[in-house]
Design an enzyme around this catalytic site. Structure first.
Site, PDB file in Angstrom:
ATOM      1  N   LYS A 196       0.833  -1.023   0.024  1.00  0.00           N
ATOM      2  CA  LYS A 196      -0.043  -0.132  -0.135  1.00  0.00           C
ATOM      3  C   LYS A 196       0.875   1.326   0.014  1.00  0.00           C
ATOM      4  O   LYS A 196       0.671   2.319  -0.716  1.00  0.00           O
ATOM      5  CB  LYS A 196      -1.055  -0.041   1.227  1.00  0.00           C
ATOM      6  CG  LYS A 196      -1.798  -1.292   1.416  1.00  0.00           C
ATOM      7  CD  LYS A 196      -2.859  -0.975   2.435  1.00  0.00           C
ATOM      8  CE  LYS A 196      -2.045  -1.206   3.795  1.00  0.00           C
ATOM      9  NZ  LYS A 196      -1.668  -2.421   4.220  1.00  0.00           N
ATOM     10  N   ARG A 202      -9.864   0.578   8.392  1.00  0.00           N
ATOM     11  CA  ARG A 202      -9.517  -0.653   8.569  1.00  0.00           C
ATOM     12  C   ARG A 202     -10.544  -1.293   9.557  1.00  0.00           C
ATOM     13  O   ARG A 202     -10.187  -2.545   9.899  1.00  0.00           O
ATOM     14  CB  ARG A 202      -8.076  -0.538   9.280  1.00  0.00           C
ATOM     15  CG  ARG A 202      -6.982  -0.972   8.836  1.00  0.00           C
ATOM     16  CD  ARG A 202      -5.854  -0.706   9.909  1.00  0.00           C
ATOM     17  NE  ARG A 202      -4.503  -1.391   9.589  1.00  0.00           N
ATOM     18  CZ  ARG A 202      -3.695  -1.005   8.993  1.00  0.00           C
ATOM     19  NH1 ARG A 202      -3.699   0.543   8.558  1.00  0.00           N
ATOM     20  NH2 ARG A 202      -2.452  -1.622   8.783  1.00  0.00           N
ATOM     21  N   ARG A 234      11.533  -5.770   5.449  1.00  0.00           N
ATOM     22  CA  ARG A 234      11.753  -4.382   5.723  1.00  0.00           C
ATOM     23  C   ARG A 234      12.246  -4.098   7.245  1.00  0.00           C
ATOM     24  O   ARG A 234      12.911  -3.203   7.365  1.00  0.00           O
ATOM     25  CB  ARG A 234      10.132  -3.790   5.348  1.00  0.00           C
ATOM     26  CG  ARG A 234      10.247  -2.532   6.014  1.00  0.00           C
ATOM     27  CD  ARG A 234       8.813  -1.741   5.481  1.00  0.00           C
ATOM     28  NE  ARG A 234       7.888  -2.120   6.484  1.00  0.00           N
ATOM     29  CZ  ARG A 234       6.580  -1.675   6.178  1.00  0.00           C
ATOM     30  NH1 ARG A 234       5.998  -1.243   5.223  1.00  0.00           N
ATOM     31  NH2 ARG A 234       5.713  -2.335   7.028  1.00  0.00           N
ATOM     32  N   ARG A 241      11.266  -0.437  12.394  1.00  0.00           N
ATOM     33  CA  ARG A 241       9.794  -0.492  12.799  1.00  0.00           C
ATOM     34  C   ARG A 241       9.684  -1.730  13.680  1.00  0.00           C
ATOM     35  O   ARG A 241       9.965  -2.977  13.288  1.00  0.00           O
ATOM     36  CB  ARG A 241       8.999  -0.384  11.710  1.00  0.00           C
ATOM     37  CG  ARG A 241       8.381   0.769  11.160  1.00  0.00           C
ATOM     38  CD  ARG A 241       7.528   0.664  10.030  1.00  0.00           C
ATOM     39  NE  ARG A 241       6.236   0.026  10.362  1.00  0.00           N
ATOM     40  CZ  ARG A 241       5.287   0.005   9.437  1.00  0.00           C
ATOM     41  NH1 ARG A 241       5.489   0.606   8.340  1.00  0.00           N
ATOM     42  NH2 ARG A 241       3.991  -0.789   9.792  1.00  0.00           N
ATOM     43  N   ARG A 300      -0.805  -9.156  13.180  1.00  0.00           N
ATOM     44  CA  ARG A 300      -1.356  -8.209  12.318  1.00  0.00           C
ATOM     45  C   ARG A 300      -2.133  -8.657  11.320  1.00  0.00           C
ATOM     46  O   ARG A 300      -3.239  -8.138  11.020  1.00  0.00           O
ATOM     47  CB  ARG A 300      -0.062  -7.315  11.925  1.00  0.00           C
ATOM     48  CG  ARG A 300       0.581  -6.163  12.775  1.00  0.00           C
ATOM     49  CD  ARG A 300       1.940  -5.761  12.592  1.00  0.00           C
ATOM     50  NE  ARG A 300       2.040  -4.783  11.389  1.00  0.00           N
ATOM     51  CZ  ARG A 300       3.046  -4.748  10.648  1.00  0.00           C
ATOM     52  NH1 ARG A 300       4.024  -5.222  11.151  1.00  0.00           N
ATOM     53  NH2 ARG A 300       2.920  -3.944   9.643  1.00  0.00           N
TER      54      ARG A 300
HETATM   55  P1  B4P Z   1       3.761  -1.756   2.373  1.00  0.00           P
HETATM   56  O1  B4P Z   1       2.482  -2.769   2.074  1.00  0.00           O
HETATM   57  O2  B4P Z   1       3.537  -0.769   1.373  1.00  0.00           O
HETATM   58  O3  B4P Z   1       3.605  -1.749   3.844  1.00  0.00           O
HETATM   59  P2  B4P Z   1       2.530  -0.455   4.712  1.00  0.00           P
HETATM   60  O4  B4P Z   1       1.835   0.481   3.685  1.00  0.00           O
HETATM   61  O5  B4P Z   1       3.390  -0.029   5.859  1.00  0.00           O
HETATM   62  O6  B4P Z   1       1.620  -1.446   5.396  1.00  0.00           O
HETATM   63  P3  B4P Z   1       1.388  -1.847   6.874  1.00  0.00           P
HETATM   64  O7  B4P Z   1      -0.007  -2.446   7.073  1.00  0.00           O
HETATM   65  O8  B4P Z   1       2.398  -2.872   7.513  1.00  0.00           O
HETATM   66  O9  B4P Z   1       1.446  -0.634   7.998  1.00  0.00           O
HETATM   67  P4  B4P Z   1       0.606   0.673   8.452  1.00  0.00           P
HETATM   68  O10 B4P Z   1       1.555   1.867   8.686  1.00  0.00           O
HETATM   69  O11 B4P Z   1      -0.734   1.030   7.834  1.00  0.00           O
HETATM   70  O12 B4P Z   1       4.995  -2.602   2.098  1.00  0.00           O
HETATM   71  C1  B4P Z   1       5.609  -3.536   2.818  1.00  0.00           C
HETATM   72  C2  B4P Z   1       7.006  -4.034   2.240  1.00  0.00           C
HETATM   73  O13 B4P Z   1       6.734  -4.576   1.064  1.00  0.00           O
HETATM   74  C3  B4P Z   1       7.879  -2.937   1.907  1.00  0.00           C
HETATM   75  O14 B4P Z   1       9.428  -3.204   2.355  1.00  0.00           O
HETATM   76  C4  B4P Z   1       8.021  -2.788   0.388  1.00  0.00           C
HETATM   77  O15 B4P Z   1       9.228  -2.511  -0.086  1.00  0.00           O
HETATM   78  C5  B4P Z   1       7.675  -4.443   0.131  1.00  0.00           C
HETATM   79  N1  B4P Z   1       6.837  -4.350  -1.457  1.00  0.00           N
HETATM   80  C6  B4P Z   1       5.879  -3.736  -1.724  1.00  0.00           C
HETATM   81  N2  B4P Z   1       5.411  -4.247  -2.752  1.00  0.00           N
HETATM   82  C7  B4P Z   1       6.225  -4.985  -3.285  1.00  0.00           C
HETATM   83  C8  B4P Z   1       6.109  -6.023  -4.457  1.00  0.00           C
HETATM   84  N3  B4P Z   1       5.228  -5.878  -5.169  1.00  0.00           N
HETATM   85  N4  B4P Z   1       7.162  -7.246  -4.511  1.00  0.00           N
HETATM   86  C9  B4P Z   1       8.061  -7.152  -3.171  1.00  0.00           C
HETATM   87  N5  B4P Z   1       8.117  -6.311  -2.181  1.00  0.00           N
HETATM   88  C10 B4P Z   1       7.168  -5.349  -2.113  1.00  0.00           C
HETATM   89  O16 B4P Z   1      -0.061   0.239   9.780  1.00  0.00           O
HETATM   90  C11 B4P Z   1       1.051   0.020  11.017  1.00  0.00           C
HETATM   91  C12 B4P Z   1      -0.050  -0.089  12.370  1.00  0.00           C
HETATM   92  O17 B4P Z   1      -0.554   1.281  12.534  1.00  0.00           O
HETATM   93  C13 B4P Z   1      -1.090  -1.205  12.450  1.00  0.00           C
HETATM   94  O18 B4P Z   1      -0.764  -2.640  12.615  1.00  0.00           O
HETATM   95  C14 B4P Z   1      -1.981  -0.563  13.281  1.00  0.00           C
HETATM   96  O19 B4P Z   1      -1.404  -0.985  14.582  1.00  0.00           O
HETATM   97  C15 B4P Z   1      -1.842   0.853  13.344  1.00  0.00           C
HETATM   98  N6  B4P Z   1      -2.970   1.482  12.122  1.00  0.00           N
HETATM   99  C16 B4P Z   1      -2.702   2.236  11.298  1.00  0.00           C
HETATM  100  N7  B4P Z   1      -3.798   2.396  10.483  1.00  0.00           N
HETATM  101  C17 B4P Z   1      -4.870   2.120  11.494  1.00  0.00           C
HETATM  102  C18 B4P Z   1      -6.218   2.218  11.323  1.00  0.00           C
HETATM  103  N8  B4P Z   1      -7.204   2.693  10.351  1.00  0.00           N
HETATM  104  N9  B4P Z   1      -7.159   1.558  12.440  1.00  0.00           N
HETATM  105  C19 B4P Z   1      -6.531   1.238  13.445  1.00  0.00           C
HETATM  106  N10 B4P Z   1      -5.023   1.188  13.704  1.00  0.00           N
HETATM  107  C20 B4P Z   1      -4.480   1.526  12.513  1.00  0.00           C
END
Ligand code: B4P
Length: 209
Positions: free
Chosen positions: A30, A105, A144, A150, A162
């Protein structure tokens, strides 16, 4: 004094705003794809994960409460993230559109978002879901975690928690937007640019409607 019967338009209102939700489990890509979408369509990026991490970094009370939950792989309370999004919508009244990354979410967050946007005569244009299987998610996030620092990316048990939270509380959000005819699903495995091409096609198709 004569009564003003004209309903004041909020300055956020613009016709043809593009409001996207990028949806998927943790590690689906994402954040990665959001950066590319923003560059192409000039949208404002609203990532609740990023917003929460900056609250943590600034040492606010909200950040402190959020950290305790995030460190356990749990979602933070709906009202906290809804409040943050509300503030950000107000901060960007002249936006061409928004990309919601990691939000909503829960179904309650989805309903709240629809209500917030309706206040500005706006709505979600389309939800784009990235589909990636659990083993790949785990591998990506652990990878990552080696460089990002993180804490929620450094422990297999926590990542599985998660994914479990996602399956229990977040997956129903897809049905919510499917019910509105706004759901598009894309294979999130493969080359980052090819996935972006598929996302672009889905957006262009929506824009032609
Ligand atoms: P991404 O998938 O881009 O990770 P993210 O957006 O950070 O998602 P995440 O769910 O972990 O985090 P968030 O901050 O929203 O990439 C992951 C990895 O994959 C990277 O290293 C990237 O390089 C790699 N990658 C991407 N595409 C690829 C491909 N095609 N091939 C290979 N590798 C690839 O949430 C973190 C925490 O915050 C949650 O657990 C929760 O506690 C809280 N939170 C956030 N929003 C919330 C909400 N709305 N409600 C409640 N809690 C919330």
């Amino acid at each position: 004094m004569p009564k003003n019967t004209t309903r004041p338009r909020h300055p956020i209102y613009q016709a043809n705003m593009l409001n996207l939700i990028l949806f998927g489990p943790p590690g689906a890509g994402k954040g990665t794809q959001s950066a590319k979408i923003i560059a192409k369509y000039n949208l404002i990026h609203l990532s609740t994960g990023d917003l929460l991490r900056s609250e943590i970094q600034e040492g606010t009370e909200l950040g402190h409460r959020a950290k305790t939950l995030m460190d356990q792989g749990l979602l933070v309370p709906d009202e906290v993230v809804i409040g943050m999004i509300d503030h950000k919508l107000r901060d960007h009244r002249d936006a061409a559109g928004f990309i919601f990354d990691g939000f909503p979410r829960t179904v309650m967050q989805s309903e709240a978002l629809d209500n917030l946007l309706a206040r500005y005569d706006q709505s979600i244009s389309v939800m784009i879901a990235l589909v990636v299987e659990d083993e790949e998610l785990l591998a990506r996030l652990l990878n990552r975690g080696k460089s990002s620092g993180r804490p929620d990316d450094q422990n297999e048990e926590l990542i599985n928690k998660r994914i479990h939270e996602y399956n229990n509380k977040t997956k129903p959000v897809a049905d919510y937007y499917q019910g509105q005819g706004k759901f598009v699903s894309i294979d999130g495995i493969g080359d980052i640019d090819s996935i972006f091409d598929e996302i672009t096609k889905a957006i262009e198709l929506h824009l032609k409607k």
